[in-house]
Design an enzyme around this catalytic site. Structure first.
Site, PDB file in Angstrom:
ATOM      1  N   HIS A 117     -12.352   7.230   2.199  1.00 42.13           N
ATOM      2  CA  HIS A 117     -10.870   6.426   1.975  1.00 42.13           C
ATOM      3  C   HIS A 117     -10.983   4.408   1.963  1.00 42.13           C
ATOM      4  O   HIS A 117     -10.347   4.353   3.051  1.00 42.13           O
ATOM      5  CB  HIS A 117      -9.796   6.649   2.523  1.00 42.13           C
ATOM      6  N   CYS A 148     -12.055  10.279  -2.561  1.00 42.83           N
ATOM      7  CA  CYS A 148     -13.076  11.904  -2.041  1.00 42.83           C
ATOM      8  C   CYS A 148     -12.630  12.983  -3.373  1.00 42.83           C
ATOM      9  O   CYS A 148     -13.361  13.170  -4.342  1.00 42.83           O
ATOM     10  CB  CYS A 148     -11.446  12.332  -1.334  1.00 42.83           C
ATOM     11  N   GLU A 188      -8.568   3.149   1.129  1.00 42.28           N
ATOM     12  CA  GLU A 188      -7.070   3.145   0.620  1.00 42.28           C
ATOM     13  C   GLU A 188      -6.445   3.382   2.383  1.00 42.28           C
ATOM     14  O   GLU A 188      -5.146   3.092   2.017  1.00 42.28           O
ATOM     15  CB  GLU A 188      -6.213   3.399  -0.002  1.00 42.28           C
TER      16      GLU A 188
END
Lengths: 726, 229
Positions: free
Chosen positions: B205, B89, B207
Site C-alpha cells: 500500500h 491490494c 498510499e
C-alpha cells in the site's frame, strides 16, 4: 396459546419474585412473547441488576465529559468542536462457544455502539484472556478469537491498534474477549437514542432478522455447564461487509437532517433497542412485525423480538425525510423498512397479522427492572502449596520474556490491519498506549487497556485501583493528557457472596482511583457469571483509558538512541509479592504492591510536563509494570534492537528485588541530556535515578550478566509460533 | 490551468479509497473523481485507480464479484485503449480476476491475514509507474489475507522475460530472499504490469506510506505518477 407455567418462567431465567413483579406491572399474566421480552430486558446483561447499585457510585462527570454512561457509548470533549466516543464491551460467553464468530460479532457490536452516535470509528482495541496454554482448548480458542477480531475489523477498514492478551488457568473454561472501539465525531453532530415525536416513523435497516442468537443476553447471564457448547445456535454470525455498508450509509444519512433517534440492535435485538429508545424519550411505540425483514420463513413474534441477528439498526426519523432516507439505504444495497411508529401512549404495542400480540408499559419495564443489593463476604483465598524454584537474574529474565504472557505478540497483531486509514502513529507494541492521529490535524488520541487479574484476585480493590493507575500512566508515558475511562467488569456469579465481594471492592477501587486522578468513567459494561462448573474466573475489571495529545510530534514511544541515558522516575521499594518473578518461582501468594495515589499524581504530572516542556530532550518513555525495571528495560532493548548498560545503584542490597519489584507509579524516561532532567526533578522534589546508558548490542547488567540483544529477541519471539504450529 | 482529474473506482466494501484519494490529490497534484461501482461511465480517463478493501465483502474469491460491476466493465474497455490503471491490494486482486493482469492472488502461505511494513525492491525501473522513484528499495505496508501471487511456470517465465515483474519483496538492502517473502508469493512477487505497460497491480500500500514523515516512500511513488499526466 402456550400456557405460562413455572417451568417456562424459570427457563427464561426469571425468579419467582421477578415474576410476581411482572404480574404487578401488567396487572395480569404475561403471554409468552411478553415473558420473553421481560426475560431479556431484565437479564443481568441488559439490566445490570446485580451491579447497578454500585455502578451508580462511580464518578461519571467532569469538565470534558459530554456524555456519561447510559447511552450507546461515552463521549469526551477534545476541543476544536471535536469529540471522542468510546466504549468497551465483552463477548465472553459466545467467544468460548464459537471463538471466531463470538469475537467477530463482539467487534461488530462495539463499533455499532460508536457509529450509532454519529462517530466514525478510528480504532479498535481488545483485551483477551485465555486459559493455560496447556489446556487442550486454548490453542483453538486463541486462533479463532484472533482471526475473528482481525477479519471483522480488517474488512470494515478500522485499524485494530492494540490491547492485551494473557493466559491464566482461571480462564480455562471461560475466556474473556473484551472489545473496545473509539470514534471521532463533531460535537454538534452527535446522535442520541432518545425517541421523540408522536407519529414519527421507526425505520429498520440492515441484515434481515433470522433465528440466530435468540436469548443470547440470557445466555450471557448464566453459568456454563457441560452442555454449554450445545448453545451454539445462540451465537450470532457476523457479516463485516454488512457492517461496512451500515457504517457508510449511516454516515451519509447523518449529514442530512433526518435522524431523531438511533440505536443499534445489539443484545436482546429489537426488544432492547425499541424499549430503550422509547423509554429515554418517555413515549410509546407501535411495532408492526409483519414489516420486519426476515431471513427465515414463519418466524414468530417471539423470535423476531428476541433475535440477535447482527448488523441491524433502528431509527426514528423525521417523516419528511422518509424518502431520502430510504434512497440512501437503497444506494448502499441495504434492506430498510418502516416497521413502526412513535405514539404518546407510553406503551409498547406489538402487532402481528393485524392483531395485538403483546402490550407492555415501557417505563416500568425499562426503569423498574430489579436492583439487587446482593450479600457479599470476603473470600478466604487458599494458596496452593508448591515447591519454590530458584532463578538467577539472567535465567529469570529469559524465563519471563519467553513466557506466553510476555512473549512478543507479533503473531497476534500481524493479523490485525493497523495501518488502514493512515492515522495510526503508534500501535500498542510501539508505545505504552496506541496513538491515533485526529484526521487532518496535529492532534492525537492515546488509548490503552489494562488489568492485572493476579493483583485483583488477591485484593480486588487495590487491584482495580492499580488497573486505573496503570492506564493513566500508560497514557502519560505516550505523551498524552489522560481524560476518561471505559470499564469492562468481568466476574463470576454475583449470587455468590465472595464474588459479590470482589465486584463491590473492584468498583470501590475504580471509584477511588478515578476520583483521585480526575479520570471519570464515561461508559462501561459488566459481564457476570463467568463460571464453569462452579469455578469462577479471577476478577478482571479491565480499564480502557483515553487521553489526548495536543501535538502528535510530542507523543512518545518505546524509543531510544545510542548514547541516551535512562532514568527511573519514582520510588523503588522492591515489592516482589505477586510479581512475575515470584510467580515463576511458584510463589503465588501475597498482596499487590501498595499504591499511593498522591505519588502517582506527582510522578505522572512531572513526566507529563517534562515531555511537554522538553520534548526534544525526551527520546522515549515507558512505564514500569509487570516484571519490574528489568523487564521494562529488556522491552526497550528488544524493541530498538539496541544494547543497554544497566547499573544497579550502589545502595541496593537485594538486586533481585530491585530489578523485578513491581512497585507502582514509576516510569523510565529516556533522555539525551542528563542535566536538565536532574535539575527539574530536584526542583520539584521528584525521586529520580539514572540507571542505564544506551550502548552497543548487548543487554548488560553491570557486575551481574550480559546477553546479546539478538538472543533476547529470539527468546522473546518464539513462543507464539511454536505454540500455534505445534 | 485547472488541475487534471483522475478516477478512483469505489465498490461497496472498498476501504482504502479515502487514503488513496488523499495521497493522489496531495502528491499527484490532481483532483479526483470517485466513481461508484454501478456507474458505467468513467468521465475522467487520465488515470484510473482501483483501491484496496473488501469489495462486496470478498466472501467469494477476493475481487471476483467486483469484476461484474458496470464500472469495471468500463475499466476493461478503457484499458484496451491504453488508459493507465493502477490496482492496489484488492484492486490488484480485481485486475487479475478481470484477466487484465496475469496470475492469481491466493491465500497467504500461512493462511492468515498479515499486516506489516515490508521492504519492496523495484525490479523494473523502466516503466512510467516506477522510473521516477529515486530509491531502488522502498518500504510499504502490506495488509492482506490473499496476496500470494501464483501463476503457471510458463507464465512466470514470460513475465520475467518481458520485465513485467515490477515489485518484489526484499530485504532492506534489496536482497530477494525467502525470509523476506511475507505471503509465499512466487519469486517474491509483489507487483506486476501487463504486457502493454499501462496496467499496474501491487499488493503493498503506497498510499499508506505518505504520512508523518517527509521521506516516506509512498510520496515519491505518487509524485512519480505525474509522468502519465
Amino acid at each position: 396459546m402456550i400456557k405460562i407455567n413455572k417451568r417456562i418462567v424459570s427457563e427464561h431465567g426469571i425468579s419467582e419474585e421477578e415474576f410476581k413483579l411482572i404480574k404487578e406491572i401488567l396487572e395480569r399474566e404475561p403471554n409468552l412473547l411478553e415473558l420473553g421480552i421481560f426475560s431479556v430486558m431484565w437479564s443481568e446483561h441488559c439490566s445490570y441488576k446485580s451491579t447497578k447499585k454500585w455502578l451508580k457510585t462511580l464518578p461519571t462527570s467532569g469538565k470534558k465529559v459530554i456524555c456519561g454512561p447510559g447511552e450507546n457509548a461515552g463521549i469526551i470533549d477534545i476541543g476544536d468542536n471535536e469529540a471522542v466516543v468510546f466504549k468497551m464491551e465483552s463477548h465472553n460467553h459466545p467467544s468460548f462457544i464459537e471463538p471466531y464468530q463470538g469475537a467477530a460479532t463482539g467487534v461488530g457490536g462495539i463499533m455499532r455502539d460508536v457509529f450509532t452516535m454519529g462517530a466514525r470509528p478510528i480504532a479498535n482495541l481488545n483485551s483477551l484472556r485465555f486459559g493455560s496454554p496447556k489446556h487442550p482448548k486454548t490453542k483453538q480458542l486463541l486462533s479463532g478469537v484472533v482471526k475473528g477480531i482481525g477479519d471483522y475489523g480488517n474488512c470494515v477498514g478500522i485499524p485494530t491498534v492494540g490491547g492485551e492478551c494473557n493466559f491464566h488457568e482461571s480462564y480455562n473454561n471461560n475466556i474473556l474477549v473484551n472489545a473496545m472501539c473509539i470514534g471521532l465525531v463533531k460535537k454538534n453532530k452527535i446522535f442520541y437514542s432518545i425517541a421523540k415525536g408522536s407519529g414519527n416513523p421507526i425505520i429498520y435497516v440492515g441484515a434481515k432478522t433470522g433465528r440466530d442468537g435468540i436469548h443470547g443476553a440470557t445466555m450471557a447471564s448464566a453459568e456454563f455447564d457441560d452442555h454449554s457448547e450445545d448453545s451454539r445456535p445462540q451465537v450470532q454470525v457476523g457479516d463485516p461487509f454488512m457492517e461496512k455498508l451500515l457504517l457508510e450509509s449511516c454516515q451519509e444519512l447523518m449529514k442530512e437532517d433526518a435522524i431523531i433517534a438511533i440505536q443499534d440492535m445489539g443484545a436482546a435485538g429489537l426488544t432492547s433497542s425499541s424499549f430503550e429508545m422509547a423509554s429515554k424519550g418517555s413515549c410509546g411505540v407501535k411495532l408492526f412485525l409483519d414489516k420486519v425483514p426476515c431471513r427465515e420463513d414463519k418466524m414468530t413474534p417471539y423470535e423476531m423480538m428476541l433475535s440477535e441477528t447482527q448488523e441491524r439498526m433502528l431509527m426514528v426519523i423525521k417523516p419528511s425525510k422518509k424518502k431520502s432516507t430510504l434512497r440512501i439505504f437503497k444506494k448502499w444495497g441495504l434492506e430498510a423498512a418502516e416497521i413502526g411508529v412513535i405514539t404518546e401512549t407510553g406503551n409498547m404495542e406489538i402487532f402481528f397479522k393485524n392483531s395485538l400480540v403483546g402490550k407492555l408499559p415501557i417505563k416500568p419495564l425499562a426503569d423498574s427492572s430489579p436492583e439487587y443489593d446482593r450479600p457479599s463476604e470476603k473470600p478466604f483465598i487458599k494458596f496452593k502449596k508448591e515447591n519454590h524454584k530458584n532463578f538467577s537474574i539472567k535465567s529469570a529474565l529469559i524465563k519471563i520474556i519467553s513466557s506466553p504472557n510476555h512473549s512478543s505478540k507479533k503473531w497476534i497483531y500481524h493479523q490485525y490491519d493497523r495501518s488502514v486509514m493512515c492515522d495510526t502513529y503508534f500501535s500498542s507494541e510501539q508505545s505504552d498506549s496506541a496513538v491515533i492521529r485526529v484526521h487532518n490535524s496535529t492532534k492525537a488520541i492515546a488509548v490503552t487497556c489494562d488489568c492485572n487479574p493476579i493483583y485483583c484476585n488477591s485484593d480486588p480493590k487495590l487491584g482495580a485501583e492499580i488497573g486505573v493507575a496503570e492506564s493513566w500512566r500508560n497514557l502519560i508515558a505516550s505523551g498524552a493528557d489522560p481524560i476518561a475511562i471505559t470499564d469492562n467488569l468481568n466476574f463470576g456469579n454475583p449470587e455468590k457472596k465472595e464474588i459479590m465481594y470482589q465486584i463491590k471492592e473492584a468498583i470501590k477501587g475504580i471509584k477511588t482511583a478515578c476520583e483521585a486522578l480526575n479520570y471519570p468513567v464515561v461508559s462501561g459494561n459488566v459481564s457476570l457469571y463467568n463460571e464453569t462448573k462452579n469455578k469462577s474466573i479471577f476478577p478482571t475489571p479491565v480499564i480502557g483509558g483515553v487521553g489526548v495529545i495536543k501535538n502528535i510530534s510530542r507523543s512518545k514511544g518505546l524509543r531510544m538512541n545510542e548514547g541516551d541515558k535512562i532514568f527511573i522516575v519514582g520510588n523503588s521499594h522492591g515489592h516482589l509479592e505477586l510479581s512475575e518473578f515470584n510467580r515463576i518461582c511458584n510463589k503465588n501468594y501475597g498482596s499487590p504492591p501498595p499504591l499511593d495515589l498522591k505519588e502517582e499524581i506527582k510522578n505522572g504530572t512531572f513526566v507529563r510536563n517534562f515531555i511537554k516542556k522538553h520534548n526534544s530532550i525526551v527520546t522515549g518513555c515507558h512505564d514500569i509494570s509487570e516484571g519490574g525495571i528489568i523487564l521494562a528495560l529488556a522491552e526497550l532493548a528488544i524493541r530498538n534492537k539496541k544494547g543497554l548498560n544497566v547499573k544497579i545503584p550502589s545502595n541496593i542490597k537485594n538486586s533481585k528485588n530491585w530489578l523485578f519489584g513491581e512497585d507502582q507509579s514509576r516510569y523510565l524516561l529516556i533522555v539525551n541530556n542528563e542535566d536538565t532532567i536532574k535539575k527539574v526533578a530536584k526542583k520539584e522534589n521528584i525521586k529520580l535515578q539514572k540507571i542505564a546508558t544506551v550502548s552497543g548490542d548487548k543487554f548488560c547488567i553491570i557486575k551481574k550478566f550480559e546477553i546479546s540483544v539478538k538472543k533476547l529477541i529470539k527468546y522473546n519471539s518464539i513462543w507464539f509460533e511454536n505454540f500455534i504450529e505445534k | 490551468m485547472p488541475k487534471k482529474v483522475v478516477s478512483i473506482v469505489v465498490f461497496p466494501g472498498s476501504n482504502c479509497d479515502r487514503d488513496l484519494d488523499i495521497a493522489v490529490q496531495k502528491y499527484m497534484n490532481v483532483n479526483t473523481e470517485l466513481v461508484w461501482h454501478d456507474d458505467p461511465n468513467i468521465k475522467n480517463q487520465e488515470m484510473i485507480f482501483i483501491p484496496g478493501g473488501f469489495s462486496f465483502g470478498d466472501y467469494l474469491r477476493s475481487g471476483a464479484l467486483a469484476t461484474k460491476s458496470p464500472a469495471m466493465k468500463e475499466v476493461i474497455r478503457l484499458s484496451k485503449k491504453g488508459v493507465p490503471i493502477i490496482g492496489i491490494c484488492n484492486g490488484f486482486q480485481i485486475l487479475t480476476e478481470c484477466k487484465l493482469l496475469d496470475g492469481a492472488l491466493i491465500d497467504n502461505y500461512k493462511r492468515l491475514f498479515i499486516c506489516k511494513e515490508n521492504f519492496v525492491k523495484i525490479e523494473n525501473k523502466n516503466t512510467l509507474f516506477t522510473k521516477n522513484i529515486h530509491k531502488n528499495v522502498v518500504q510499504f505496508p502490506i495488509a492482506h489475507a490473499q496476496g500470494r501471487f501464483y501463476t503457471s511456470e510458463d507464465n512466470l517465465k514470460r513475465l520475467e522475460d518481458n520485465n513485467q515483474i515490477v515489485f518484489k519483496y526484499s530485504s532492506r538492502d534489496g536482497k530477494i530472499k525467502k525470509s523476506e517473502n511475507p505471503n509465499g508469493s512466487m519469486n517474491n512477487i509483489a507487483g506486476i504490469i501487463n504486457k502493454n505497460k499501462n496496467i499496474l497491480g501491487l499488493m503493498p500500500h503506497p498510499e499508506r506510506a505518505v504520512n508523518f514523515s517527509e521521506d516516506n516512500d509512498g510520496i515519491s511513488f505518487f509524485i512519480g505518477l505525474q509522468n502519465f499526466l
